[in-house]
Design an enzyme around this catalytic site. Structure first.
Site, PDB file in Angstrom:
ATOM      1  N   SER A 129       0.690  -1.247   0.033  1.00 19.94           N
ATOM      2  CA  SER A 129      -0.233   0.066   0.077  1.00 19.94           C
ATOM      3  C   SER A 129       1.007   1.290   0.132  1.00 19.94           C
ATOM      4  O   SER A 129       0.832   2.171  -0.796  1.00 19.94           O
ATOM      5  CB  SER A 129      -0.989   0.094   1.350  1.00 19.94           C
ATOM      6  OG  SER A 129      -0.347   0.017   2.412  1.00 19.94           O
ATOM      7  N   ASP A 175      16.613  -9.299   5.148  1.00 19.06           N
ATOM      8  CA  ASP A 175      16.394  -8.790   6.669  1.00 19.06           C
ATOM      9  C   ASP A 175      16.569  -7.308   6.309  1.00 19.06           C
ATOM     10  O   ASP A 175      18.113  -6.792   5.848  1.00 19.06           O
ATOM     11  CB  ASP A 175      17.366  -9.412   7.599  1.00 19.06           C
ATOM     12  CG  ASP A 175      17.114  -9.004   8.821  1.00 19.06           C
ATOM     13  OD1 ASP A 175      16.888  -8.017   9.026  1.00 19.06           O
ATOM     14  OD2 ASP A 175      17.111  -9.943   9.939  1.00 19.06           O
ATOM     15  N   CYS A 246       1.928   0.608  13.674  1.00 21.39           N
ATOM     16  CA  CYS A 246       0.702   0.634  13.811  1.00 21.39           C
ATOM     17  C   CYS A 246       0.385   0.020  15.146  1.00 21.39           C
ATOM     18  O   CYS A 246      -0.615  -0.655  15.412  1.00 21.39           O
ATOM     19  CB  CYS A 246      -0.148  -0.197  12.677  1.00 21.39           C
ATOM     20  SG  CYS A 246       0.184  -2.129  12.649  1.00 21.39           S
TER      21      CYS A 246
END
Length: 486
Positions: A129, A175, A246
């Site tokens: 996104s 990573d 988040c």
């Protein structure tokens, strides 16, 4: 009913700003999220998209921090991911809060201007996104390196990058802690939307906090510190970095940013985001970060910090040796002219002035900026695959049509416009009968609403479907136009 762990409540109560109440926080967590989407301006303008969708009953409420983001109201209960317009890549289903980090990164500050950026890194990209939002903000200029550690999520990232027509991306599978070593001070801007405890996602996952523990928070914050340090090392002096999560606790948010400041001192300059959009001050911390609690904007919980690297810092590892055996070579003048002529004469597409590269019988289009990265790191996918070459000539690739057959399409292009029902049939892998039989035309671009769906072979009486098998859909949703009541 949302499951809030008591240990989480006890911890977060101590961190909740004085002007916010715990009761409002719990009530907000128990409300469903408003549905939100972002228009893909690589393919359509927001105004044109609204004109397209309003007859289908959509209403648009602007998201204040994203010019092309909207909360939408829509009567149907069908999954929007199956909508024809979504499959075409005209919009991305994206939670409103997650549009904040790219907006923060690309908003010019007193220190930097995004207009000069050539190299941008998205350190933890999947599902895509924010990567595709940044690609739209960059308008497919420069180089956007999109990294994802999870192998299965790289596939999802790649699919979304292709669907949205983001042609200037290079995908990696590492990573994130290695970027400071391999691509030291190489990027004008870096976004790190860090893996986190996900405390802000409880509105779409009622069990997100069911097993919350402080030990888990402490463990993941150590990973986040390593990632932000790697991102900072990969950033050029004068460059901008946005760190986001988040989640809501200070250890994973302010604590990680403060750690970087402690290690690198004055080389880290925090930037205030209080003026990022109207009302941003309601979520701004003393440091200038955005700490978005769910009740403030009726959204997911989120954290966003922006900083500038004011000076070069020492690298932690010696510069790695260049890797050998890069599988691509620059196309010869004859090869480059051949592929350009094929696209222009057979398809009506003018190839942009970028690097045409060859691997075996494959022709690819790379951003010019990628030259600086050859041999410095392994890449999973670079740019777009244009075509395969065989004894029968060139065979265009689906991804090239999706990425290039929009703005680069000439009036003489060999296209066939189909109805919505025919578009549905095409996306489900079926051949399309032609109402009027005529002369066979060979390869044609199948379009719906002016946007490409893919390729077909015009046989005179039907379009033989050339959609790649892995893109064939089991279900395609046609959103009906709404009738107005008198």
């Amino acid at each position: 009913m949302v499951q809030l762990n008591q240990n989480f409540i006890d911890t977060i109560t101590q961190e909740l700003p004085a002007h916010l109440s715990m009761d409002e926080f719990i009530a907000a967590c128990d409300r469903p999220l408003r549905r939100s989407i972002r228009v893909n301006t690589l393919k359509i303008s927001s105004d044109d998209f609204k004109t397209l969708m309003q007859p289908k009953g959509w209403t648009f409420d602007p998201i204040p921090w994203c010019e092309d983001g909207f909360w939408i109201s829509y009567d149907e209960e069908e999954q929007l991911g199956n909508a024809l317009e979504h499959i075409q890549g005209l919009f991305y289903i994206q939670e409103a809060s997650s549009m904040l980090p790219p907006t923060a990164l690309f908003t010019p500050s007193a220190f930097t201007t995004s207009a000069k950026w050539q190299y941008v890194l998205d350190l933890a990209s999947a599902p895509g996104s924010k990567t595709t939002q940044m690609a739209a903000l960059m308008q497919n200029q420069g180089l956007l390196v999109a990294n994802e550690y999870s192998a299965s999520r790289v596939k999802v990232l790649h699919a979304n990058v292709l669907r949205m027509g983001a042609s200037h991306c290079a995908l990696t599978h590492f990573d994130g802690r290695v970027f400071g070593e391999y691509l030291y001070e190489s990027f004008d801007a870096v976004l790190i939307d860090a893996p986190c405890g996900g405390e802000g996602t409880v509105r779409k996952d009622a069990d997100a906090l069911k097993h919350w523990s402080l030990d888990d928070v402490l463990a993941i914050s150590e990973t986040q510190k390593a990632l932000i340090e790697s991102a900072f090392l990969a950033l050029k002096p004068g460059g901008s970095l946005v760190y986001s999560t988040c989640t809501l606790n200070r250890l994973e948010n302010q604590g990680v940013c403060e750690y970087l400041k402690q290690v690198y001192g004055d080389a880290v300059q925090f930037e205030s985001l209080s003026d990022l959009f109207d009302g941003a001050e309601r979520a701004t911390t003393a440091e200038g970060f955005l700490h978005v609690w769910p009740q403030i904007y009726d959204s997911e919980g989120f954290f966003v910090a922006k900083l500038t690297k004011t000076a070069s810092v020492p690298r932690l590892q010696p510069e790695p040796k260049l890797q050998k055996n890069f599988p691509f070579t620059t196309a010869s003048a004859k090869q480059a002219q051949g592929i350009k002529d094929y696209f222009q004469q057979d398809l009506g597409i003018s190839l942009p002035d970028e690097l045409i590269m060859v691997r075996d019988d494959e022709f690819w289009l790379f951003p010019h900026e990628f030259n600086a990265f050859i041999g410095r790191m392994r890449f999973q996918r670079i740019g777009i695959k244009l075509a395969d070459n065989s004894k029968h000539g060139f065979k265009v690739r689906h991804e090239a049509i999706i990425a290039l057959a929009g703005k680069q399409l000439s009036p003489t292009a060999k296209t066939v416009d189909v109805s919505d029902v025919e578009a549905k049939e095409y996306l489900m892998g079926r051949d399309i009968p032609l109402a009027t039989a005529g002369k066979a035309q060979g390869e044609v671009i199948v379009c719906y609403g002016g946007a490409p769906l893919g390729m077909a072979k015009h046989l005179g009486n039907k379009l033989k479907n050339n959609l790649p098998r892995d893109l064939v859909k089991d279900k395609v949703l046609l959103l009906p136009e709404q009738t107005k009541s008198l």
